[in-house]
Enzyme design. Structure first.
Site, PDB file in Angstrom:
ATOM      1  N   LYS A  87     -14.985   7.894  -3.103  1.00 29.14           N
ATOM      2  CA  LYS A  87     -16.209   8.156  -2.326  1.00 29.14           C
ATOM      3  C   LYS A  87     -16.819   9.502  -2.707  1.00 29.14           C
ATOM      4  O   LYS A  87     -18.036   9.619  -2.889  1.00 29.14           O
ATOM      5  CB  LYS A  87     -15.893   8.141  -0.814  1.00 29.14           C
ATOM      6  CG  LYS A  87     -15.503   6.760  -0.315  1.00 29.14           C
ATOM      7  CD  LYS A  87     -14.832   6.798   1.051  1.00 29.14           C
ATOM      8  CE  LYS A  87     -14.059   5.496   1.256  1.00 29.14           C
ATOM      9  NZ  LYS A  87     -13.122   5.554   2.394  1.00 29.14           N
ATOM     10  N   HIS A 109       0.804  -1.232   0.000  1.00 29.52           N
ATOM     11  CA  HIS A 109       0.000   0.000   0.000  1.00 29.52           C
ATOM     12  C   HIS A 109       0.831   1.274   0.000  1.00 29.52           C
ATOM     13  O   HIS A 109       0.271   2.356   0.195  1.00 29.52           O
ATOM     14  CB  HIS A 109      -0.911   0.055   1.223  1.00 29.52           C
ATOM     15  CG  HIS A 109      -1.947  -1.011   1.280  1.00 29.52           C
ATOM     16  ND1 HIS A 109      -3.231  -0.837   0.828  1.00 29.52           N
ATOM     17  CD2 HIS A 109      -1.888  -2.286   1.727  1.00 29.52           C
ATOM     18  CE1 HIS A 109      -3.927  -1.945   1.006  1.00 29.52           C
ATOM     19  NE2 HIS A 109      -3.125  -2.852   1.560  1.00 29.52           N
ATOM     20  N   LYS A 137       0.457  14.463   1.199  1.00 30.18           N
ATOM     21  CA  LYS A 137      -0.937  14.693   0.801  1.00 30.18           C
ATOM     22  C   LYS A 137      -1.215  16.184   0.567  1.00 30.18           C
ATOM     23  O   LYS A 137      -2.257  16.563   0.069  1.00 30.18           O
ATOM     24  CB  LYS A 137      -1.889  14.111   1.843  1.00 30.18           C
ATOM     25  CG  LYS A 137      -1.802  12.563   1.936  1.00 30.18           C
ATOM     26  CD  LYS A 137      -2.727  12.026   3.004  1.00 30.18           C
ATOM     27  CE  LYS A 137      -2.560  10.537   3.266  1.00 30.18           C
ATOM     28  NZ  LYS A 137      -3.241   9.687   2.256  1.00 30.18           N
ATOM     29  N   LYS A 185      -8.602  13.696   4.948  1.00 27.82           N
ATOM     30  CA  LYS A 185      -7.772  12.496   4.916  1.00 27.82           C
ATOM     31  C   LYS A 185      -6.733  12.657   6.018  1.00 27.82           C
ATOM     32  O   LYS A 185      -6.670  13.711   6.657  1.00 27.82           O
ATOM     33  CB  LYS A 185      -7.080  12.318   3.565  1.00 27.82           C
ATOM     34  CG  LYS A 185      -6.359  13.589   3.062  1.00 27.82           C
ATOM     35  CD  LYS A 185      -5.698  13.369   1.721  1.00 27.82           C
ATOM     36  CE  LYS A 185      -6.655  13.470   0.545  1.00 27.82           C
ATOM     37  NZ  LYS A 185      -6.890  12.234  -0.177  1.00 27.82           N
ATOM     38  N   ARG A 186      -5.907  11.609   6.269  1.00 25.82           N
ATOM     39  CA  ARG A 186      -4.845  11.777   7.249  1.00 25.82           C
ATOM     40  C   ARG A 186      -3.950  12.948   6.851  1.00 25.82           C
ATOM     41  O   ARG A 186      -3.799  13.252   5.662  1.00 25.82           O
ATOM     42  CB  ARG A 186      -4.002  10.491   7.333  1.00 25.82           C
ATOM     43  CG  ARG A 186      -4.670   9.385   8.114  1.00 25.82           C
ATOM     44  CD  ARG A 186      -4.915   9.760   9.548  1.00 25.82           C
ATOM     45  NE  ARG A 186      -3.683   9.798  10.298  1.00 25.82           N
ATOM     46  CZ  ARG A 186      -3.312   8.891  11.191  1.00 25.82           C
ATOM     47  NH1 ARG A 186      -4.098   7.866  11.455  1.00 25.82           N
ATOM     48  NH2 ARG A 186      -2.177   9.009  11.841  1.00 25.82           N
ATOM     49  N   THR A 207      -8.776   6.279  -1.691  1.00 27.87           N
ATOM     50  CA  THR A 207     -10.118   5.712  -1.817  1.00 27.87           C
ATOM     51  C   THR A 207     -11.154   6.800  -1.504  1.00 27.87           C
ATOM     52  O   THR A 207     -12.285   6.724  -1.970  1.00 27.87           O
ATOM     53  CB  THR A 207     -10.325   4.525  -0.850  1.00 27.87           C
ATOM     54  OG1 THR A 207      -9.776   4.876   0.425  1.00 27.87           O
ATOM     55  CG2 THR A 207      -9.625   3.277  -1.378  1.00 27.87           C
TER      56      THR A 207
HETATM   57  C1  T68 Z   1      -3.078   3.741   2.241  1.00 28.81           C
HETATM   58  N1  T68 Z   1      -2.116   3.388   3.249  1.00 28.81           N
HETATM   59  C2  T68 Z   1      -2.461   4.464   1.066  1.00 28.81           C
HETATM   60  N2  T68 Z   1      -1.509   3.070   5.464  1.00 28.81           N
HETATM   61  O1  T68 Z   1      -1.754   5.590   1.519  1.00 28.81           O
HETATM   62  C3  T68 Z   1      -3.580   4.882   0.133  1.00 28.81           C
HETATM   63  N3  T68 Z   1       0.570   2.430   7.124  1.00 28.81           N
HETATM   64  O2  T68 Z   1      -3.061   5.490  -1.020  1.00 28.81           O
HETATM   65  C4  T68 Z   1      -4.409   3.663  -0.258  1.00 28.81           C
HETATM   66  O3  T68 Z   1      -5.541   4.056  -0.976  1.00 28.81           O
HETATM   67  C5  T68 Z   1      -4.852   2.908   0.971  1.00 28.81           C
HETATM   68  O4  T68 Z   1      -3.734   2.575   1.780  1.00 28.81           O
HETATM   69  C6  T68 Z   1      -5.562   1.623   0.627  1.00 28.81           C
HETATM   70  O5  T68 Z   1      -4.839   0.878  -0.296  1.00 28.81           O
HETATM   71  C7  T68 Z   1      -2.453   3.454   4.553  1.00 28.81           C
HETATM   72  O6  T68 Z   1      -3.565   3.805   4.890  1.00 28.81           O
HETATM   73  C8  T68 Z   1      -1.730   2.988   6.793  1.00 28.81           C
HETATM   74  O7  T68 Z   1      -2.780   3.302   7.312  1.00 28.81           O
HETATM   75  C9  T68 Z   1      -0.633   2.465   7.646  1.00 28.81           C
HETATM   76  C10 T68 Z   1      -0.882   2.035   8.930  1.00 28.81           C
HETATM   77  C11 T68 Z   1       0.171   1.540   9.669  1.00 28.81           C
HETATM   78  C12 T68 Z   1       1.423   1.511   9.136  1.00 28.81           C
HETATM   79  C13 T68 Z   1       1.605   1.957   7.868  1.00 28.81           C
END
Ligand code: T68
Length: 827
Positions: free
Chosen positions: A676, A373, A570, A564-565, A672
């Site tokens: 939405k 991811h 970002k 988003k985070r 994602t």
């Molecule tokens: C996200 N990753 C991607 N990671 O950033 C996003 N990481 O582009 C993608 O759409 C989504 O995954 C689904 O595929 C994350 O959300 C984390 O949350 C995370 C958590 C712990 C450690 C590392």
């Protein structure tokens, strides 16, 4: 007879056979649970009690269907899918379960009779925040779709006592509060207090030779923690099929060791118990560099060990040989977080089942599949070897043996590239050694996939290029998707209704059906109806903002939303620089004819991520300045909504005009949220990144505002020596904005407050190329504003976004995983 007396209730329940509880018993069931499960007076139950009782009444229905579904999987002897994830973000269950079970209307009626509304009662639910963001939410969308497709699947995770922290904004800054989601009990789950597996950490490995002359490995000493299963149900949409998400909670084994108490060390025993149960206490909030935290590694192994015991137990029931294991099971690794499952399966097969290494490995690499991811190098998971050896000594040995054999093969395949071995090794050698979890996951899996076409290409061409050369057949793409049940039907019921009125209900399980809306895009009547629904949604969000933030916003203004985070890649910072630019234009000329806009921000920053938190503070400071400046009036408002979570996303998505997806090209794996928003009729302003690129292909470039550098241009620019100062020097609007920030315009009490943000851009290399993309972003924002002035044109674009989002259903994604990776079919 009074329908709330125990006799009447018992009578009503008796007449309803358990397998076919008819809907009209819902009210009786609620009252029954108020009295018998919750022990409350059922004459005038309060809202929270009614919510809990309704949840229990629905759980009754879910568990029946779950048992039937499990029997069907067993009877068909299907190959099973195990989806392992350290994170799930299911969001509130109530409405989703009502929709899936087809009981929405019945619930409304029952609640009305009890003097409540569904909205009020649903508001009592506290969502389980067992994930950080995209990755956890994706896992939950996927479970929903697995259930919709009737796949023989199981979700496995950890039942953290505290989920992602609750975010407050105090004096413009993020403050974290514990998320005690279990307070008041959990009514959707079954705690299997008698169903536990032992999980063992630490200790040392004893090598010995058995009677057959085999070298054996046994773990001695160490400590054992019990994993207790907690099951939550995930119903398929109106198909009577129910899957479970099994979350493990840590329980001390000490309760079972009477010896501890017999030695008289009572307090010592209790302290040990508390330490053991810490394992599932809290979700790690980091989504940046994972530090070598021992508890986190223990969490990963805790999930893996307990889950593998469950999988093996189920497999053993069949009484078939081990070589059939990959034909009967596939284990999917959601990121590398559960990748220690690979050495754990090897340990089970080699140390306990006494299979030869080669046979065990053959089984392993036909069982595991891995989804990546992220391509951010600092986010690739590594563990200090010393820590690994301490916590999981046998697993480290196994990893070394996997690596020895792997490197041996690589050397044979590529004899003329000696540097290659160090680059692909599972162990990073340096001053300190690290275990590289992504390398372990790739070497131990038959499938490695990225989450958008663009991301999967980057994986093959750059970060894992050398693995791609070694195992080309393993690499594939599975573009992410979202569930239309939650992200349209549930969160936007009025728009869902308008759609259904025109094209029927099939879109709920076949999202490509939304294409049928396209002919309506030119219809003035439909456009009007569409925009009325959207305006009502925007009015509701305005009310919420007024109640929460005390800010009055114009529902007719352009809602420009960035949720988003918080992470520098970002680029919430790029957004706020543009906000300040608009502010300056208004200050210079109040009659400039700028389209009234409301900028809405939301999102959490990792508690230890200084820059992300600082950007949150800047946004709030800018918001305060602009919202209180009388020259601005209704032209511009900036709102920061605290504690962004699934529940809040459900409010925001239906009310958004412009969706901000503006990551530095090459850095967002997929996204994602982008899907939405668009599904709900928002128009995207975004970069050539992640799934934005595929969204563009589907909706057409006149319906999406793309801007900025391409991934390869970002790389080229960096290689050539990027100098952000040239943009500062040549772009006077940009210069004015940066000078205001560093000069204390937004922090008059402390003029230096935001200086380091500007420093990071001008003097520390602007790693995320904010300045390089600023001008093209500002131009594209102008295009968006112009487009908004043409309301019929905007309505058409909005409708076409919705109509063309069919591809981004998680049903499509899950269908592809099932067919291309897992080799399973619906039951
Ligand atoms: C996200 N990753 C991607 N990671 O950033 C996003 N990481 O582009 C993608 O759409 C989504 O995954 C689904 O595929 C994350 O959300 C984390 O949350 C995370 C958590 C712990 C450690 C590392």
């Amino acid at each position: 007879m009074d329908s709330t007396t125990p006799e009447a209730l018992a009578g009503m329940r008796e007449t309803a056979s358990p397998a076919t509880l008819p809907a009209d018993t819902l009210k009786a069931d609620i009252l029954w649970h108020v009295l018998y499960s919750l022990g409350r007076d059922n004459e005038r139950p309060d809202r929270q009690t009614v919510f809990r009782a309704l949840a229990l009444a629905l759980r009754d229905r879910l568990v029946e269907k779950w048992i039937a579904s499990q029997r069907a999987i067993y009877a068909k002897s299907s190959k099973r899918v195990y989806y392992l994830s350290l994170e799930f973000l299911p969001g509130p269950f109530l409405r989703q379960n009502l929709i899936a079970l087809g009981l929405e209307k019945e619930a409304r009626d029952a609640l009305t009779e009890l003097g409540f509304t569904l909205d009020d009662v649903a508001g009592e639910e506290w969502e389980p925040g067992l994930g950080n963001g995209g990755l956890g939410r994706l896992a939950s969308c996927y479970l929903d779709s697995m259930a919709a497709l009737r796949l023989p699947a199981y979700g496995y995770g950890i039942r953290y006592a505290f989920g992602i922290f609750h975010q407050l904004i105090r004096d413009g800054q993020q403050v974290e509060r514990a998320d005690n989601w279990l307070r008041g009990g959990q009514h959707w789950e079954f705690e299997r207090t008698h169903y536990m597996h032992p999980v063992r950490f630490y200790g040392s490995v004893r090598e010995w030779v058995d009677e057959q002359g085999r070298l054996r490995h046994t773990l001695e000493g160490g400590s054992t923690v019990m994993a207790m299963a907690c099951d939550m149900f995930i119903p398929g949409y109106r198909n009577d099929y129910v899957l479970n998400m099994r979350l493990w909670a840590a329980k001390s084994s000490r309760e079972f060791e009477f010896s501890f108490f017999n030695t008289g060390d009572y307090i010592g025993a209790v302290e040990k118990k508390i330490r053991d149960e810490n394992i599932s206490m809290v979700l790690y909030p980091n989504d940046e560099a994972p530090e070598g935290k021992e508890l986190r590694l223990k969490q990963q192994f805790f999930l893996v060990s307990a889950t593998m015991q469950d999988i093996v137990r189920r497999f053993r029931k069949k009484g078939v040989a081990w070589d059939q294991f990959p034909r009967k099971n596939v284990i999917h690794l959601n990121e590398t977080h559960p990748a220690v499952a690979i050495p754990e399966l090897m340990r089970l097969l080699v140390d306990e089942e006494l299979l030869p290494w080669e046979e065990a490995w053959y089984i392993c690499v036909r069982t595991f599949a891995y989804t990546n991811h992220t391509v951010l190098p600092e986010a690739l998971e590594v563990w200090p070897e010393e820590l690994f050896r301490k916590v999981l000594p046998r697993h480290l040995q196994i990893i070394y043996e996997i690596n020895r054999r792997f490197l041996h093969d690589v050397r044979r395949q590529f004899p003329h590239d000696p540097g290659l071995l160090a680059r692909v090794s599972l162990i990073h050698e340096g001053e300190q050694r690290f275990v590289r979890m992504s390398h372990l996951a790739i070497v131990g899996s038959f499938s490695v996939n990225g989450v958008s076409a663009h991301h999967s290409n980057i994986i093959k061409e750059s970060i894992f290029n050398e693995f791609y050369k070694i195992f080309p057949e393993r690499f594939n793409n599975k573009t992410n998707g979202i569930t239309p049940r939650r992200w349209l039907r549930q969160c936007n019921p009025t728009l869902a209704w308008l759609i259904t009125e025109h094209i029927g209900t099939e879109w709920l399980t076949d999202l490509e059906q939304l294409k049928k809306l396209e002919p309506y895009a030119e219809s003035a009547g439909f456009q009007k109806a569409w925009m009325e629904v959207r305006l009502r949604n925007k009015q509701k969000l305005a009310e919420y903002i007024h109640a929460k933030n005390g800010i009055t916003i114009l529902p007719e203004s352009l809602y420009d939303v960035h949720v988003k985070r918080f992470h520098e890649y970002k680029r919430q910072l790029l957004n706020i620089l543009h906000v300040i630019t608009l502010y300056n234009r208004i200050r210079r000329d109040p009659d400039a004819g700028i389209v009234p806009r409301t900028f809405i921000f939301g999102g959490k920053a990792a508690p230890g991520y200084y820059m992300a938190k600082h950007i949150i503070q800047l946004i709030n400071a800018v918001g305060y300045t602009i919202n209180t400046d009388p020259r601005v009036g209704d032209m511009l408002k900036v709102v920061f909504l605290q504690n962004y979570c699934v529940t809040l996303a459900e409010r925001i998505m239906p009310a958004t005009d412009l969706s901000e997806q503006i990551s530095t090209a090459g850095m967002e794996a997929s996204g994602t949220g982008n899907m939405k928003f668009a599904l709900n009729g928002a128009i995207t302003i975004g970069t050539h990144d992640g799934a934005n690129i595929e969204m563009l292909e589907h909706v057409g470039d006149e319906n999406l505002f793309l801007f900025g550098l391409l991934s390869h241009e970002v790389e080229d620019l960096r290689r050539q020596g990027y100098n952000p100062r040239t943009f500062y020097e040549t772009d006077s609007e940009l210069r004015e904005v940066l000078d205001m920030i560093s000069g204390g315009y937004f922090s008059p009490g402390d003029p230096h407050m935001f200086r380091d943000i500007v420093e990071s851009l001008l003097n520390h290399g602007d790693r995320y190329m904010v300045l390089a993309d600023f001008r093209s972003y500002a131009y594209r924002q102008q295009d968006a504003a112009r487009a908004y002035l043409d309301q019929p044109g905007w309505a058409r674009r909005s409708m076409l976004n919705t109509a063309r989002m069919g591809f981004f259903s998680s049903d499509r994604s899950m269908g592809e995983y099932a067919r291309d990776i897992w080799g399973v079919e619906g039951v």
